[in-house]
Design a protein around this motif. Structure first.
Motif, PDB file in Angstrom:
ATOM      1  N   MET A   1       0.762  -1.036  -0.108  1.00  0.00           N
ATOM      2  CA  MET A   1       0.079  -0.057  -0.082  1.00  0.00           C
ATOM      3  C   MET A   1       1.076   1.151   0.087  1.00  0.00           C
ATOM      4  N   LEU A   2       0.411   2.370  -0.687  1.00  0.00           N
ATOM      5  CA  LEU A   2       1.076   3.651  -0.600  1.00  0.00           C
ATOM      6  C   LEU A   2       1.188   4.244   0.646  1.00  0.00           C
ATOM      7  N   SER A   3       2.247   4.865   0.993  1.00  0.00           N
ATOM      8  CA  SER A   3       2.152   5.791   2.100  1.00  0.00           C
ATOM      9  C   SER A   3       1.281   7.013   2.279  1.00  0.00           C
ATOM     10  N   LYS A   4       0.854   7.360   3.491  1.00  0.00           N
ATOM     11  CA  LYS A   4      -0.187   8.420   3.560  1.00  0.00           C
ATOM     12  C   LYS A   4       0.361   9.634   2.830  1.00  0.00           C
ATOM     13  N   LYS A   6       2.726   9.671   0.422  1.00  0.00           N
ATOM     14  CA  LYS A   6       2.655   9.883  -0.970  1.00  0.00           C
ATOM     15  C   LYS A   6       1.381  10.102  -1.614  1.00  0.00           C
ATOM     16  N   LEU A   7       0.166   9.709  -0.824  1.00  0.00           N
ATOM     17  CA  LEU A   7      -1.249   9.773  -1.068  1.00  0.00           C
ATOM     18  C   LEU A   7      -1.420  11.386  -1.082  1.00  0.00           C
ATOM     19  N   ALA A   8      -1.259  11.691  -0.095  1.00  0.00           N
ATOM     20  CA  ALA A   8      -1.332  13.429   0.168  1.00  0.00           C
ATOM     21  C   ALA A   8      -0.847  14.167  -0.824  1.00  0.00           C
ATOM     22  N   ARG A   9       0.671  13.693  -1.181  1.00  0.00           N
ATOM     23  CA  ARG A   9       1.448  14.588  -2.240  1.00  0.00           C
ATOM     24  C   ARG A   9       0.498  14.328  -3.634  1.00  0.00           C
ATOM     25  N   ILE A  10       0.073  13.221  -4.077  1.00  0.00           N
ATOM     26  CA  ILE A  10      -0.623  13.007  -5.104  1.00  0.00           C
ATOM     27  C   ILE A  10      -1.857  13.985  -5.259  1.00  0.00           C
ATOM     28  N   ARG A  34       1.555   8.487  -9.729  1.00  0.00           N
ATOM     29  CA  ARG A  34       0.536   7.801 -10.383  1.00  0.00           C
ATOM     30  C   ARG A  34       0.887   6.449 -10.688  1.00  0.00           C
ATOM     31  N   ALA A  35       1.976   6.230 -11.302  1.00  0.00           N
ATOM     32  CA  ALA A  35       2.265   5.089 -11.782  1.00  0.00           C
ATOM     33  C   ALA A  35       2.417   3.976 -10.533  1.00  0.00           C
ATOM     34  N   GLU A  36       3.074   4.499  -9.774  1.00  0.00           N
ATOM     35  CA  GLU A  36       3.404   3.910  -8.261  1.00  0.00           C
ATOM     36  C   GLU A  36       2.052   3.311  -7.682  1.00  0.00           C
ATOM     37  N   TYR A  37       1.202   4.281  -7.782  1.00  0.00           N
ATOM     38  CA  TYR A  37      -0.116   4.018  -7.199  1.00  0.00           C
ATOM     39  C   TYR A  37      -0.719   3.101  -8.017  1.00  0.00           C
ATOM     40  N   LEU A  38      -0.706   3.317  -9.224  1.00  0.00           N
ATOM     41  CA  LEU A  38      -1.563   1.911 -10.005  1.00  0.00           C
ATOM     42  C   LEU A  38      -0.917   0.681  -9.944  1.00  0.00           C
ATOM     43  N   GLN A  39       0.377   0.637  -9.702  1.00  0.00           N
ATOM     44  CA  GLN A  39       0.896  -0.578  -9.675  1.00  0.00           C
ATOM     45  C   GLN A  39       0.518  -1.236  -8.450  1.00  0.00           C
ATOM     46  N   THR A  40       0.555  -0.526  -7.542  1.00  0.00           N
ATOM     47  CA  THR A  40       0.184  -0.961  -6.137  1.00  0.00           C
ATOM     48  C   THR A  40      -1.363  -1.374  -6.036  1.00  0.00           C
ATOM     49  N   PHE A  41      -2.315  -0.724  -6.582  1.00  0.00           N
ATOM     50  CA  PHE A  41      -3.658  -0.810  -6.551  1.00  0.00           C
ATOM     51  C   PHE A  41      -3.708  -2.024  -7.416  1.00  0.00           C
ATOM     52  N   ARG A  42      -3.322  -2.497  -8.690  1.00  0.00           N
ATOM     53  CA  ARG A  42      -3.214  -3.541  -9.419  1.00  0.00           C
ATOM     54  C   ARG A  42      -2.807  -4.958  -8.887  1.00  0.00           C
ATOM     55  N   SER A  43      -1.819  -4.761  -8.106  1.00  0.00           N
ATOM     56  CA  SER A  43      -1.101  -5.959  -7.389  1.00  0.00           C
ATOM     57  C   SER A  43      -2.093  -6.301  -6.255  1.00  0.00           C
ATOM     58  N   SER A  44      -2.808  -5.273  -5.477  1.00  0.00           N
ATOM     59  CA  SER A  44      -3.721  -5.543  -4.496  1.00  0.00           C
ATOM     60  C   SER A  44      -5.038  -6.224  -5.135  1.00  0.00           C
TER      61      SER A  44
END
Length: 77
Positions: A1-4, A6-10, A34-44
């Motif tokens: 999961m992406l850190s809080k 990084k999400l705040a920065r997005i 965004r690419a890191e977020y999508l990769q994490t989301f898809r993996s999850s």
């Protein structure tokens, strides 16, 4: 999961892009985040789907073969 952070920065970069615009560096950062977020989301999502079994109204297992193969791969690791 992406850190809080990084999400705040997005979210911060998204708001800034809508109001004042982003510099080239910020746009690159936004794209990478965004690419890191999508990769994490898809993996999850894939991990979630590996735990799913599809059953028809008659109680028969109708899980697609591809999903069953992925489950088997997960068991081997």
């Amino acid at each position: 999961m992406l850190s809080k952070d990084k999400l705040a920065r997005i979210n911060e970069l998204a708001k800034k892009s809508k109001t004042t615009g982003l510099t080239k560096e910020e746009a690159k950062e936004q794209s990478a985040l965004r690419a890191e977020y999508l990769q994490t989301f898809r993996s999850s999502m894939l991990n979630t789907l590996k735990g799913v079994t599809i059953v028809d109204p008659l109680g028969n297992d109708v899980t697609p073969k591809k999903l069953i193969q992925e489950k088997d791969r997960k068991k081997l690791h």
